[in-house]
Scaffold this motif. Structure first.
Motif, short mmCIF file in Angstrom:
data_model
loop_
_atom_site.label_atom_id
_atom_site.label_comp_id
_atom_site.label_asym_id
_atom_site.label_seq_id
_atom_site.Cartn_x
_atom_site.Cartn_y
_atom_site.Cartn_z
N LEU A 1 0.76 -1.55 0.02
CA LEU A 1 -0.03 -0.08 -0.09
C LEU A 1 0.99 1.19 -0.13
N SER A 2 0.49 2.19 -0.74
CA SER A 2 1.43 3.44 -0.92
C SER A 2 0.87 4.31 0.19
N ASP A 3 1.90 5.13 0.74
CA ASP A 3 1.81 6.25 1.70
C ASP A 3 0.66 7.07 1.31
N THR A 4 0.32 7.67 0.11
CA THR A 4 -0.67 8.09 -0.37
C THR A 4 -1.99 7.71 0.16
N LEU A 5 -2.13 6.23 -0.25
CA LEU A 5 -3.33 5.56 0.19
C LEU A 5 -3.47 5.42 1.49
N ILE A 6 -2.37 5.33 2.31
CA ILE A 6 -2.73 4.94 3.75
C ILE A 6 -3.18 6.28 4.44
N SER A 7 -2.50 7.61 4.07
CA SER A 7 -2.72 8.86 4.51
C SER A 7 -4.21 9.30 4.27
N GLY A 8 -4.88 9.08 3.11
CA GLY A 8 -6.06 9.25 2.48
C GLY A 8 -6.81 8.46 3.28
N PHE A 9 -6.80 7.27 3.48
CA PHE A 9 -7.73 6.52 4.22
C PHE A 9 -7.74 7.18 5.84
N THR A 10 -6.70 7.19 6.29
CA THR A 10 -6.73 7.86 7.56
C THR A 10 -7.20 9.28 7.84
N THR A 11 -7.08 10.08 6.76
CA THR A 11 -7.91 11.36 6.91
C THR A 11 -9.40 10.98 6.59
N ALA A 12 -9.98 10.15 5.78
CA ALA A 12 -11.38 10.08 5.45
C ALA A 12 -12.10 9.47 6.84
N ALA A 13 -11.11 8.37 7.40
CA ALA A 13 -11.63 7.73 8.70
C ALA A 13 -11.85 9.08 9.74
N ALA A 14 -10.76 9.92 9.89
CA ALA A 14 -10.96 10.95 10.92
C ALA A 14 -12.29 11.88 10.53
N VAL A 15 -12.26 12.21 9.27
CA VAL A 15 -13.48 13.21 8.79
C VAL A 15 -14.84 12.48 9.17
N HIS A 16 -14.72 11.06 8.81
CA HIS A 16 -16.09 10.49 9.08
C HIS A 16 -16.65 10.46 10.54
N ILE A 17 -15.55 10.25 11.30
CA ILE A 17 -15.76 10.24 12.70
C ILE A 17 -16.06 11.75 13.23
N LEU A 18 -15.42 12.75 12.96
CA LEU A 18 -15.81 13.92 13.29
C LEU A 18 -17.37 14.32 12.66
N VAL A 19 -17.72 14.02 11.61
CA VAL A 19 -18.85 14.20 10.99
C VAL A 19 -20.05 13.49 11.79
N SER A 20 -19.84 12.07 12.16
CA SER A 20 -20.80 11.49 12.86
C SER A 20 -20.99 11.88 14.34
N GLN A 21 -19.75 12.68 14.99
CA GLN A 21 -19.96 12.85 16.19
C GLN A 21 -20.90 14.35 16.19
N LEU A 22 -20.57 15.11 15.18
CA LEU A 22 -21.27 16.46 15.35
C LEU A 22 -22.75 16.61 16.00
N LYS A 23 -23.75 15.71 15.62
CA LYS A 23 -25.02 15.59 16.21
C LYS A 23 -25.00 15.69 17.77
N PHE A 24 -23.91 14.89 18.27
CA PHE A 24 -23.85 14.88 19.94
C PHE A 24 -23.52 16.08 20.15
N VAL A 25 -22.33 16.72 19.62
CA VAL A 25 -21.53 17.93 20.01
C VAL A 25 -22.66 19.17 20.02
N LEU A 26 -23.50 19.21 19.00
CA LEU A 26 -24.23 20.50 18.88
C LEU A 26 -25.64 19.93 19.40
N GLY A 27 -26.11 19.00 19.88
CA GLY A 27 -27.14 18.46 20.54
C GLY A 27 -28.38 18.45 19.68
N LEU A 28 -28.06 18.12 18.33
CA LEU A 28 -28.96 17.83 17.40
C LEU A 28 -29.76 16.64 17.51
#
Length: 97
Positions: free
Chosen positions: A61-88
């Motif tokens: 696996l290339s470094d670019t692929l691993i970096s992209g996967f890690t970034t996408a996972a972090a963004v996914h977790i951030l977006v999924s937790q926004l409803k709890f942070v904002l109380g929506l």
């Protein structure tokens, strides 16, 4: 992720999943049993993959692929937790997209 599995098998309302080991246990004990079982099973999988040396796949696996996967996972977790942070209250959606 463990919390999602525990909530699915031992919901807050209604009967728990049809598991024989749950007989005579309180809801709290059932939840502890599910989380401990899941943790143990994941540990066995990781131990098995370590013994089989499955980690060699990472070399292909290339470094670019691993970096992209890690970034996408972090963004996914951030977006999924926004409803709890904002109380929506966000209703569930089932369907395409």
């Amino acid at each position: 992720m463990v919390g999602a599995a525990v909530t699915k098998l031992v919901p807050d309302e209604g009967p728990p999943a049809n598991i024989t080991a749950f007989e005579g246990l309180t809801k709290e004990e059932q939840r502890i049993l599910v989380s401990a079982s899941l943790t143990f099973l994941v540990g066995l999988f990781q131990l098995g993959m370590g013994l089989l040396q499955v980690g060699f796949i990472v070399m292909y696996l290339s470094d670019t692929l691993i970096s992209g996967f890690t970034t996408a996972a972090a963004v996914h977790i951030l977006v999924s937790q926004l409803k709890f942070v904002l109380g929506l209250t966000v209703p569930g959606f089932s369907g395409p997209l």
